[in-house]
Scaffold this motif. Structure first.
Motif, mmCIF file in Angstrom:
data_model
loop_
_atom_site.group_PDB
_atom_site.id
_atom_site.type_symbol
_atom_site.label_atom_id
_atom_site.label_comp_id
_atom_site.label_asym_id
_atom_site.label_seq_id
_atom_site.Cartn_x
_atom_site.Cartn_y
_atom_site.Cartn_z
ATOM 1 N N THR A 156 0.818 -1.215 0.000
ATOM 2 C CA THR A 156 0.000 0.000 0.000
ATOM 3 C C THR A 156 0.854 1.270 0.000
ATOM 4 O O THR A 156 0.344 2.368 -0.257
ATOM 5 C CB THR A 156 -0.928 0.022 1.225
ATOM 6 O OG1 THR A 156 -0.153 -0.114 2.411
ATOM 7 C CG2 THR A 156 -1.940 -1.117 1.154
ATOM 8 N N GLY A 157 2.141 1.131 0.295
ATOM 9 C CA GLY A 157 3.023 2.291 0.233
ATOM 10 C C GLY A 157 3.130 2.859 -1.166
ATOM 11 O O GLY A 157 3.506 4.025 -1.349
ATOM 12 N N GLU A 158 2.807 2.024 -2.164
ATOM 13 C CA GLU A 158 2.845 2.523 -3.542
ATOM 14 C C GLU A 158 1.817 3.628 -3.770
ATOM 15 O O GLU A 158 2.001 4.487 -4.627
ATOM 16 C CB GLU A 158 2.600 1.370 -4.524
ATOM 17 C CG GLU A 158 3.720 0.329 -4.542
ATOM 18 C CD GLU A 158 3.470 -0.738 -5.586
ATOM 19 O OE1 GLU A 158 2.598 -0.513 -6.462
ATOM 20 O OE2 GLU A 158 4.140 -1.787 -5.542
ATOM 21 N N PHE A 159 0.720 3.590 -2.994
ATOM 22 C CA PHE A 159 -0.279 4.659 -3.120
ATOM 23 C C PHE A 159 0.344 6.009 -2.765
ATOM 24 O O PHE A 159 0.151 7.005 -3.463
ATOM 25 C CB PHE A 159 -1.484 4.384 -2.214
ATOM 26 C CG PHE A 159 -2.335 3.228 -2.666
ATOM 27 C CD1 PHE A 159 -2.750 3.129 -3.986
ATOM 28 C CD2 PHE A 159 -2.730 2.249 -1.776
ATOM 29 C CE1 PHE A 159 -3.545 2.081 -4.406
ATOM 30 C CE2 PHE A 159 -3.526 1.195 -2.178
ATOM 31 C CZ PHE A 159 -3.929 1.104 -3.502
ATOM 32 N N ASN A 160 1.096 6.023 -1.667
ATOM 33 C CA ASN A 160 1.745 7.274 -1.251
ATOM 34 C C ASN A 160 2.835 7.685 -2.233
ATOM 35 O O ASN A 160 2.997 8.867 -2.537
ATOM 36 C CB ASN A 160 2.337 7.126 0.152
ATOM 37 C CG ASN A 160 1.268 6.921 1.210
ATOM 38 O OD1 ASN A 160 0.150 7.421 1.068
ATOM 39 N ND2 ASN A 160 1.588 6.179 2.256
ATOM 40 N N ASP A 161 3.584 6.692 -2.723
ATOM 41 C CA ASP A 161 4.658 6.997 -3.667
ATOM 42 C C ASP A 161 4.116 7.627 -4.949
ATOM 43 O O ASP A 161 4.763 8.480 -5.556
ATOM 44 C CB ASP A 161 5.451 5.728 -4.000
ATOM 45 C CG ASP A 161 6.190 5.175 -2.780
ATOM 46 O OD1 ASP A 161 6.415 5.951 -1.830
ATOM 47 O OD2 ASP A 161 6.525 3.970 -2.781
#
Length: 405
Positions: free
Chosen positions: A47-52
């Motif tokens: 889910t860190g890809e959403f922030n990235d």
């Protein structure tokens, strides 16, 4: 004749059949082209890809029998207690082009039924499309906690409307009240800031109930009534103006009110006058002159903070007013003050002028000139005394010299 009528009826029937076929074809085409959702295990996706990738993230609480809209999608949650309290979440897509005559309809994408199936969604990420994803957590007590990721801001939708007419006609010095409805049609609560255009010719204020405000808090789907008070200055130049109102949160709405300012035929008149007891006085150098001055309010409104603006003929002259500032003179009434002029002893003979103007907050009189004729102090008295002394001295001398004889 009957044959022609039958042919026309057959053509009409064929045309209606064709239209019905096209409508059904369009409907099924839209249904067929509706994209299916994608469900991924949360441990298989970072889910860190959403922030990235700078996706927006919101936490939304969804209560039983409530529905939220996210762009062209809607999520509804229902509890059916007639089926042993079984809960289910339903995901549907929304397409404004669907249906005959462009009617708006919801088409179900996927439904999840039963407490077990809903609880299992806690470990899933549901992609409604390539730019919207959600996770679902059943918190119990008839509530779902949704975490929503989106490439665009789908959460905020501020709307504003009014029942005021499109064009306003306002007089100078008039105040009008414009009703506003501020609506939060989004799925999150927002604090909405209220602003309006500024001008030297008018002022405004927002009110909610009996209170003055500049922002207002709105829950999802909530609407509140706000009033804006628009006051036109009495000196506003007649003509056409535009008054814009802006309600802004994460999204914003703008209303523009064109209005015309007309001249007020019953406009109040502010008028001031001064009156001197004399416009010509005379005095000797080194003397003091007192002149009564009447300040008259000849207008039809009360005046405040009234005084005299005085220009002396030379800096060495001292001029004083018995009352420098008058707090109030009512319409058609007057006040009298004493003007004291002290003429310097070295002033030469001649005519001098003192310039006077009456002044109030927004009005002043025309300039009035007071003529002061100055004469030097006379030495004739001293000369007379000296002559008398000399005469007495002479007589005494003559008496002393010839009196003994």
């Amino acid at each position: 004749m009957r044959c022609k009528i039958l042919k026309i009826q057959n053509k009409v029937t064929a045309l209606l059949s064709l239209l019905l076929f096209i409508s059904v074809l369009v409907t099924f085409t839209c249904l067929a082209t509706a994209k299916s959702i994608e469900i991924i295990n949360i441990n298989e996706f970072n889910t860190g890809e959403f922030n990235d990738n700078e996706w927006l993230e919101e936490n939304i609480n969804l209560s039983a029998n409530e529905k939220i809209e996210l762009g062209s999608y809607a999520i509804s949650y229902s509890l059916n207690f007639q089926e042993n309290g079984t809960g289910f979440i339903k995901l549907v897509t929304f397409d404004k082009k669907v249906g005959f005559e462009s009617s708006e309809k919801f088409y179900q994408l996927r439904s999840f039924s039963g407490s077990k199936e809903i609880r299992e969604l806690k470990d899933k990420i549901i992609f409604l499309n390539s730019s919207i994803a959600i996770s679902v957590n059943d918190t119990g007590l008839g509530k779902l906690k949704l975490k929503v990721w989106s490439k665009k801001d789908l959460f905020s939708e501020i709307n504003m409307s009014t029942t005021a007419p499109e064009f306003l006609l306002i007089s100078q010095g008039e105040t009008v009240n414009i009703p506003l409805k501020i609506n939060n049609n989004g799925c999150i609560g927002e604090t909405v800031c209220l602003e309006a255009s500024e001008s030297e010719f008018y002022t405004h204020k927002f009110t909610y109930g009996d209170y003055r405000i500049n922002k207002i808090k709105l829950d999802p789907k909530e609407t509140k009534d706000v009033n804006i008070e628009l006051r036109i200055d009495k000196d506003c130049t007649p003509g056409e103006y535009n008054f814009s109102v802006n309600a802004s949160g994460r999204s914003s709405a703008v209303l523009i009110f064109p209005f015309i300012v007309e001249e007020n035929s019953s406009k109040s008149i502010e008028k001031l006058a001064i009156q001197l007891s004399k416009i010509y006085v005379s005095g000797k150098s080194g003397s003091e002159i007192v002149i009564p001055v009447r300040i008259f309010n000849s207008g039809d409104v009360d005046l405040k903070d009234i005084g005299l603006d005085i220009k002396s003929p030379m800096d060495s002259w001292e001029i004083h007013v018995s009352e420098k500032k008058i707090d109030l003179i009512k319409s058609k009434e007057y006040e009298t003050v004493d003007l004291t002029i002290r003429i310097p002893s070295e002033t030469e003979n001649g005519d001098y002028f003192v310039d006077l103007k009456g002044v109030a907050d927004n009005v002043e009189t025309e300039e009035t000139k007071l003529r002061v004729n100055v004469k030097s102090q006379s030495n004739s008295a001293w000369i007379g005394i000296i002559i008398i002394v000399l005469v007495i001295a002479g007589l005494f001398f003559v008496f002393k010299k010839y009196g003994r004889r």
